[in-house]
Design an enzyme around this catalytic site. Structure first.
Site, PDB file in Angstrom:
ATOM      1  N   LYS A   8       0.825  -1.220   0.000  1.00 39.63           N
ATOM      2  CA  LYS A   8       0.000   0.000   0.000  1.00 39.63           C
ATOM      3  C   LYS A   8       0.854   1.263   0.000  1.00 39.63           C
ATOM      4  CE  LYS A   8      -2.303  -0.672   3.802  1.00 39.63           C
ATOM      5  NZ  LYS A   8      -1.794  -1.987   4.228  1.00 39.63           N
ATOM      6  N   ARG A  83      -9.748   1.907   8.514  1.00 37.80           N
ATOM      7  CA  ARG A  83      -9.319   0.548   8.824  1.00 37.80           C
ATOM      8  C   ARG A  83     -10.369  -0.229   9.597  1.00 37.80           C
ATOM      9  NH1 ARG A  83      -3.369   1.116   8.383  1.00 37.80           N
ATOM     10  NH2 ARG A  83      -2.298  -0.769   9.033  1.00 37.80           N
ATOM     11  N   ARG A 128      11.481  -1.827  11.663  1.00 42.46           N
ATOM     12  CA  ARG A 128      10.254  -1.334  12.277  1.00 42.46           C
ATOM     13  C   ARG A 128       9.889  -2.183  13.480  1.00 42.46           C
ATOM     14  NH1 ARG A 128       5.380   0.133   8.175  1.00 42.46           N
ATOM     15  NH2 ARG A 128       4.207  -0.786   9.909  1.00 42.46           N
TER      16      ARG A 128
END
Ligand code: AMP
Length: 182
Positions: A8, A83, A128
Site C-alpha cells: 500500500k 481501517r 520497524r
C-alpha cells in the site's frame, strides 16, 4: 486497502505523485509523531508496537485535521485509513460535510504467506518495531477481522477496484492506474 505488506505505502506514494494529490498515510503520520516523541506519538506507539489499531477517536481526529489542510482541498490519496467500519462512517460524514466524496477504493490482494515473507524481509532492512513475526501475524488478524469487511462496504457503493498485488512494483502500479482510469 490491503493487508500489511500488500505494498500500500509503496504504491500509494507513486500513484499520489502521478495524480498530483497528497499521499495521506496514517501509519506514516503516526510514525513521524513517534519519532518526534509528541504526545500523540507516545499514545499511538503502545498500540502500534502491539499490532493493534490506534483508538478511533485519536485516528479520526488526526485524519480529519489532515484533510482540512489546503493541499487536500482538490483531492488526496488515503493510505491505511479507514481501517474499520467506524472510521469508514466518520470519513463519509467528514467528506459529505466538506462537499467531497471518494472517487475510488483500491484493494491490493496478496496472500497471507507472501505477506508474512515480505514483512519479515522488511523487518530485516527497516527495523520497524511492529515487524516481528508475532506482531505481523497479529496485524494480519486485525486486518482480516476489522478492515477486510470494508471491502464489501465499498463494493456495495460501487467504488471498489481489486488489483493483484503480486509481481514487480511497476506492474502493480500499472494495474492500479489502469483500474482507476476505468
Ligand atoms: P501501517 O503503516 O499502515 O501499516 O500502520 C502501522 C500501524 O499504525 C498500524 O498497525 C496501527 O497500529 C497504526 N495505524 C495506521 N493506520 C491506522 C488506522 N487507520 N487506525 C488505527 N490505527 C492505525
Amino acid at each position: 486497502m490491503g493487508p500489511p505488506g500488500a505494498g500500500k505505502g509503496t504504491q500509494a506514494q507513486v500513484v499520489a505523485a502521478h495524480m498530483g494529490v497528497p499521499h495521506v498515510s496514517t501509519g506514516d503520520i503516526f510514525r513521524a509523531n513517534v519519532s518526534g516523541d509528541t504526545a500523540l506519538g507516545r499514545e499511538a506507539k503502545r498500540y502500534m508496537d502491539a499490532g493493534e489499531l490506534v483508538p478511533d477517536a485519536i485516528t479520526n481526529a488526526m485524519v480529519t485535521a489532515r484533510l482540512n489542510e489546503p493541499d487536500a482541498a482538490d483531492g488526496f490519496l488515503l493510505d491505511g485509513y479507514p481501517r474499520n467500519s467506524d472510521q469508514a462512517v466518520v470519513l463519509d460524514a467528514a467528506l459529505t460535510a466538506a462537499g467531497q466524496s471518494l472517487d475510488a477504493v483500491v484493494e491490493i490482494v496478496v496472500g497471507n504467506d507472501e505477506v508474512v515473507k515480505r514483512l519479515l524481509g522488511r523487518a530485516a532492512t527497516d527495523g520497524r518495531a511492529d515487524d516481528t513475526e508475532q506482531v505481523i501475524r497479529h496485524r494480519l488478524t486485525v486486518y482480516l477481522d476489522q478492515t477486510a469487511p470494508l471491502v464489501g462496504y465499498y463494493r456495495g457503493q460501487g467504488l471498489l477496484h481489486t488489483v493483484d498485488g503480486v509481481g514487480a512494483v511497476t506492474d502493480v502500479t500499472e494495474r492500479i492506474l489502469a483500474a482507476l482510469a476505468r
